[in-house]
Design a protein around this motif. Sequence first.
Motif, PDB file in Angstrom:
ATOM      1  N   LEU A  48       0.832  -1.207   0.000  1.00  0.00           N
ATOM      2  CA  LEU A  48       0.000   0.000   0.000  1.00  0.00           C
ATOM      3  C   LEU A  48       0.862   1.251   0.000  1.00  0.00           C
ATOM      4  N   LEU A  49       1.893   1.266   0.868  1.00  0.00           N
ATOM      5  CA  LEU A  49       2.786   2.422   0.930  1.00  0.00           C
ATOM      6  C   LEU A  49       3.536   2.609  -0.386  1.00  0.00           C
ATOM      7  N   SER A  50       4.002   1.504  -0.940  1.00  0.00           N
ATOM      8  CA  SER A  50       4.718   1.564  -2.211  1.00  0.00           C
ATOM      9  C   SER A  50       3.809   2.091  -3.318  1.00  0.00           C
ATOM     10  N   TRP A  51       2.560   1.607  -3.342  1.00  0.00           N
ATOM     11  CA  TRP A  51       1.609   2.046  -4.369  1.00  0.00           C
ATOM     12  C   TRP A  51       1.296   3.525  -4.229  1.00  0.00           C
ATOM     13  N   LEU A  52       1.091   3.986  -2.991  1.00  0.00           N
ATOM     14  CA  LEU A  52       0.806   5.406  -2.752  1.00  0.00           C
ATOM     15  C   LEU A  52       1.961   6.294  -3.212  1.00  0.00           C
ATOM     16  N   ALA A  53       3.188   5.859  -2.901  1.00  0.00           N
ATOM     17  CA  ALA A  53       4.360   6.642  -3.294  1.00  0.00           C
ATOM     18  C   ALA A  53       4.497   6.709  -4.810  1.00  0.00           C
ATOM     19  N   HIS A  54       4.345   5.573  -5.473  1.00  0.00           N
ATOM     20  CA  HIS A  54       4.450   5.545  -6.943  1.00  0.00           C
ATOM     21  C   HIS A  54       3.329   6.357  -7.594  1.00  0.00           C
ATOM     22  N   THR A  55       2.131   6.294  -7.010  1.00  0.00           N
ATOM     23  CA  THR A  55       1.010   7.058  -7.548  1.00  0.00           C
ATOM     24  C   THR A  55       1.264   8.558  -7.415  1.00  0.00           C
ATOM     25  N   PHE A  56       1.777   8.957  -6.262  1.00  0.00           N
ATOM     26  CA  PHE A  56       2.110  10.372  -6.043  1.00  0.00           C
ATOM     27  C   PHE A  56       3.139  10.850  -7.057  1.00  0.00           C
ATOM     28  N   ILE A  57       4.172  10.054  -7.256  1.00  0.00           N
ATOM     29  CA  ILE A  57       5.223  10.424  -8.213  1.00  0.00           C
ATOM     30  C   ILE A  57       4.647  10.535  -9.618  1.00  0.00           C
ATOM     31  N   TYR A  58       3.813   9.560  -9.988  1.00  0.00           N
ATOM     32  CA  TYR A  58       3.246   9.548 -11.343  1.00  0.00           C
ATOM     33  C   TYR A  58       2.373  10.777 -11.589  1.00  0.00           C
ATOM     34  N   ILE A  59       1.491  11.089 -10.642  1.00  0.00           N
ATOM     35  CA  ILE A  59       0.585  12.226 -10.818  1.00  0.00           C
ATOM     36  C   ILE A  59       1.361  13.545 -10.823  1.00  0.00           C
ATOM     37  N   THR A  60       2.299  13.673  -9.912  1.00  0.00           N
ATOM     38  CA  THR A  60       3.031  14.934  -9.777  1.00  0.00           C
ATOM     39  C   THR A  60       3.935  15.188 -10.976  1.00  0.00           C
ATOM     40  N   ARG A  61       4.626  14.147 -11.441  1.00  0.00           N
ATOM     41  CA  ARG A  61       5.504  14.321 -12.592  1.00  0.00           C
ATOM     42  C   ARG A  61       4.735  14.361 -13.911  1.00  0.00           C
ATOM     43  N   GLY A  62       3.515  13.858 -13.885  1.00  0.00           N
ATOM     44  CA  GLY A  62       2.731  13.771 -15.111  1.00  0.00           C
ATOM     45  C   GLY A  62       1.853  14.977 -15.396  1.00  0.00           C
ATOM     46  N   THR A  63       1.816  15.933 -14.464  1.00  0.00           N
ATOM     47  CA  THR A  63       1.025  17.149 -14.664  1.00  0.00           C
ATOM     48  C   THR A  63       1.931  18.368 -14.567  1.00  0.00           C
ATOM     49  N   PRO A  64       1.618  19.441 -15.290  1.00  0.00           N
ATOM     50  CA  PRO A  64       2.492  20.627 -15.292  1.00  0.00           C
ATOM     51  C   PRO A  64       2.559  21.295 -13.914  1.00  0.00           C
ATOM     52  N   LEU A  65       3.725  21.821 -13.601  1.00  0.00           N
ATOM     53  CA  LEU A  65       3.892  22.555 -12.345  1.00  0.00           C
ATOM     54  C   LEU A  65       2.949  23.751 -12.303  1.00  0.00           C
ATOM     55  N   LEU A  66       2.733  24.404 -13.440  1.00  0.00           N
ATOM     56  CA  LEU A  66       1.831  25.551 -13.460  1.00  0.00           C
ATOM     57  C   LEU A  66       0.420  25.143 -13.056  1.00  0.00           C
ATOM     58  N   LEU A  67      -0.030  23.989 -13.537  1.00  0.00           N
ATOM     59  CA  LEU A  67      -1.354  23.496 -13.162  1.00  0.00           C
ATOM     60  C   LEU A  67      -1.419  23.240 -11.661  1.00  0.00           C
ATOM     61  N   GLN A  68      -0.367  22.680 -11.115  1.00  0.00           N
ATOM     62  CA  GLN A  68      -0.327  22.422  -9.673  1.00  0.00           C
ATOM     63  C   GLN A  68      -0.338  23.723  -8.878  1.00  0.00           C
ATOM     64  N   LEU A  69       0.382  24.731  -9.365  1.00  0.00           N
ATOM     65  CA  LEU A  69       0.365  26.037  -8.715  1.00  0.00           C
ATOM     66  C   LEU A  69      -1.044  26.622  -8.697  1.00  0.00           C
ATOM     67  N   LEU A  70      -1.718  26.561  -9.836  1.00  0.00           N
ATOM     68  CA  LEU A  70      -3.074  27.096  -9.929  1.00  0.00           C
ATOM     69  C   LEU A  70      -4.023  26.331  -9.004  1.00  0.00           C
ATOM     70  N   PHE A  71      -3.823  25.019  -8.916  1.00  0.00           N
ATOM     71  CA  PHE A  71      -4.680  24.207  -8.049  1.00  0.00           C
ATOM     72  C   PHE A  71      -4.490  24.581  -6.582  1.00  0.00           C
ATOM     73  N   PHE A  72      -3.241  24.714  -6.148  1.00  0.00           N
ATOM     74  CA  PHE A  72      -2.984  25.019  -4.737  1.00  0.00           C
ATOM     75  C   PHE A  72      -3.402  26.449  -4.385  1.00  0.00           C
ATOM     76  N   CYS A  73      -3.240  27.367  -5.327  1.00  0.00           N
ATOM     77  CA  CYS A  73      -3.568  28.766  -5.039  1.00  0.00           C
ATOM     78  C   CYS A  73      -5.060  29.066  -5.173  1.00  0.00           C
ATOM     79  N   PHE A  74      -5.703  28.456  -6.175  1.00  0.00           N
ATOM     80  CA  PHE A  74      -7.100  28.789  -6.452  1.00  0.00           C
ATOM     81  C   PHE A  74      -8.063  27.610  -6.337  1.00  0.00           C
ATOM     82  N   GLY A  75      -7.544  26.381  -6.487  1.00  0.00           N
ATOM     83  CA  GLY A  75      -8.408  25.211  -6.480  1.00  0.00           C
ATOM     84  C   GLY A  75      -8.738  24.686  -5.101  1.00  0.00           C
ATOM     85  N   LEU A  76      -7.755  24.673  -4.204  1.00  0.00           N
ATOM     86  CA  LEU A  76      -7.991  24.125  -2.869  1.00  0.00           C
ATOM     87  C   LEU A  76      -9.159  24.796  -2.151  1.00  0.00           C
TER      88      LEU A  76
END
Length: 219
Positions: A48-76
């Motif tokens: 479970l821990l291994s799957w969570l870590a790999h999933t986090f890496i996949y999602i984070t590396r697979g989406t643009p940093l700009l999109l993540q910035l917009l999500f944290f600043c305006f989406g949350l």
Amino acid sequence: MSVDYLLQIIGPILEGAKNTILLFLIAIVLSIPLGFGITLLANSSIKLLSWLAHTFIYITRGTPLLLQLLFFCFGLPMLPIIGDYLVFDRFVAAGLAFILNYAAYFAEIFRGGLLSIDKGQHEAAQVLGLSKWQTMTKVIVPQMIRVALPSLANESITLVKDTALLYAVAVPELLHFAQTAVNRDFTITPFVLAGIIYLLMTLVLTLLFKGLERRFKFE
């Protein structure tokens, strides 16, 4: 380009550079150990821990940093039920996005470093009677860092340049003040000055990592 004009714009631009440097320092100091922790979780025998870590890496590396910035600043804040508790200062929200994004990249760098270490190193440590903790801290980690340093250096330099994305979420940083001066004065001088400051920051990082590489090379 007069000296008087340079003196006029250097103050605001350096003020913006403070936020650039502050974000870089916060992100690098927190994302490197977090990335190493994620690497350990990804290699965990607990699926479970291994799957969570790999999933986090996949999602984070697979989406643009700009999109993540917009999500944290305006989406949350727009999330149902919990959104009201996730309203952060714009700089804080951007910092969280940078930390998590770069932790994922550093995790992959550390994973590559661990994979480069021969399994015989673990066996030799066991023969010497070293505990798992001693094996990791005295044998594995130093060798992993030696392998990972060039990639860590490249990623850290990329982080310096990526801080310019703060401009997109209205956090006043180096590029923000340079752009303001360009729009006001119709001259590219502020852009040139901002570029010089970025180059100086990356030069300092390059020299720092070169020194670390020489140190680990001869240890």
